[in-house]
Design a protein around this motif. Structure first.
Motif, PDB file in Angstrom:
ATOM      1  N   ILE A   1       0.854  -1.192   0.000  1.00 49.52           N
ATOM      2  CA  ILE A   1       0.000   0.000   0.000  1.00 49.52           C
ATOM      3  C   ILE A   1       0.888   1.240   0.000  1.00 49.52           C
ATOM      4  N   ALA A   2       0.681   2.081  -0.995  1.00 47.08           N
ATOM      5  CA  ALA A   2       1.484   3.292  -1.136  1.00 47.08           C
ATOM      6  C   ALA A   2       0.777   4.530  -0.580  1.00 47.08           C
ATOM      7  N   ARG A   3      -0.558   4.551  -0.690  1.00 46.60           N
ATOM      8  CA  ARG A   3      -1.298   5.731  -0.231  1.00 46.60           C
ATOM      9  C   ARG A   3      -2.736   5.358   0.086  1.00 46.60           C
ATOM     10  N   ILE A   4      -3.267   6.030   1.092  1.00 49.02           N
ATOM     11  CA  ILE A   4      -4.690   5.962   1.438  1.00 49.02           C
ATOM     12  C   ILE A   4      -5.224   7.391   1.381  1.00 49.02           C
ATOM     13  N   GLU A   5      -6.339   7.561   0.685  1.00 54.90           N
ATOM     14  CA  GLU A   5      -7.007   8.860   0.631  1.00 54.90           C
ATOM     15  C   GLU A   5      -8.429   8.661   1.138  1.00 54.90           C
ATOM     16  N   GLY A   6      -8.766   9.371   2.188  1.00 56.18           N
ATOM     17  CA  GLY A   6     -10.092   9.233   2.774  1.00 56.18           C
ATOM     18  C   GLY A   6     -10.986  10.398   2.426  1.00 56.18           C
TER      19      GLY A   6
ATOM     20  N   ARG B   1       8.563  -8.427   4.293  1.00 60.66           N
ATOM     21  CA  ARG B   1       8.321  -8.133   5.718  1.00 60.66           C
ATOM     22  C   ARG B   1       7.966  -6.660   5.932  1.00 60.66           C
ATOM     23  N   ALA B   2       8.715  -5.781   5.287  1.00 62.47           N
ATOM     24  CA  ALA B   2       8.436  -4.344   5.396  1.00 62.47           C
ATOM     25  C   ALA B   2       7.093  -4.000   4.760  1.00 62.47           C
ATOM     26  N   ALA B   3       6.754  -4.677   3.676  1.00 60.51           N
ATOM     27  CA  ALA B   3       5.467  -4.439   3.019  1.00 60.51           C
ATOM     28  C   ALA B   3       4.314  -4.836   3.936  1.00 60.51           C
ATOM     29  N   GLU B   4       4.434  -5.978   4.590  1.00 59.59           N
ATOM     30  CA  GLU B   4       3.386  -6.439   5.505  1.00 59.59           C
ATOM     31  C   GLU B   4       3.194  -5.444   6.653  1.00 59.59           C
TER      32      GLU B   4
ATOM     33  N   ASP C   1       0.539   8.238   3.629  1.00 62.52           N
ATOM     34  CA  ASP C   1       1.520   7.763   2.660  1.00 62.52           C
ATOM     35  C   ASP C   1       2.337   6.638   3.266  1.00 62.52           C
ATOM     36  N   GLY C   2       2.517   5.582   2.484  1.00 66.50           N
ATOM     37  CA  GLY C   2       3.264   4.411   2.921  1.00 66.50           C
ATOM     38  C   GLY C   2       4.758   4.561   2.713  1.00 66.50           C
ATOM     39  N   VAL C   3       5.441   3.440   2.849  1.00 65.38           N
ATOM     40  CA  VAL C   3       6.902   3.412   2.723  1.00 65.38           C
ATOM     41  C   VAL C   3       7.324   3.670   1.280  1.00 65.38           C
ATOM     42  N   GLU C   4       8.563   4.088   1.133  1.00 66.37           N
ATOM     43  CA  GLU C   4       9.151   4.265  -0.195  1.00 66.37           C
ATOM     44  C   GLU C   4       9.439   2.890  -0.788  1.00 66.37           C
TER      45      GLU C   4
END
Length: 108
Positions: free
Chosen positions: A45-50, A76-79, A67-70
């Motif tokens: 997940i790169a971004r959430i817009e509510g 593991r980091a993605a999870e 905003d998620g990680v680069e």
């Protein structure tokens, strides 16, 4: 079947089967489930817009962006990132009832 831009989707399966990243409006529960299941589908997940749903229509809110990680990241980091996205949605769902999830394929 293609994505109806004037609909709020209630099921996470729709996101995965229709490739709903960036455009699909999801209920809070569906968006949370997308984030929780994303790693199983090889997604980060790169971004959430509510925002707020006005039938029909999406009112984006600038005070509800995560905003998620680069990229790139390992599994593991993605999870960890995806679960943080789910937590963000849960923290916002009292005020915002619709979310757009942007997700990318993990490159391993």
């Amino acid at each position: 079947m293609k994505i109806d831009l004037q609909q709020r989707y209630e099921f996470s399966d729709d996101f995965f089967s229709l490739d709903g990243s960036v455009v699909m409006k999801l209920s809070a529960d569906a968006a949370t489930e997308v984030c929780e299941r994303a790693s199983q589908h090889g997604l980060v997940i790169a971004r959430i817009e509510g925002g707020i749903w006005h039938f029909p229509g999406f009112e984006a809110r600038l005070d509800c962006i995560w905003d998620g990680v680069e990229l790139p990241v390992d599994a593991r980091a993605a999870e960890k990132n995806n679960l943080a996205a789910a937590e963000f949605i849960c923290s916002e769902k009292q005020v915002h009832d619709v979310f757009i999830v942007t997700a990318f394929q993990m490159v391993i």
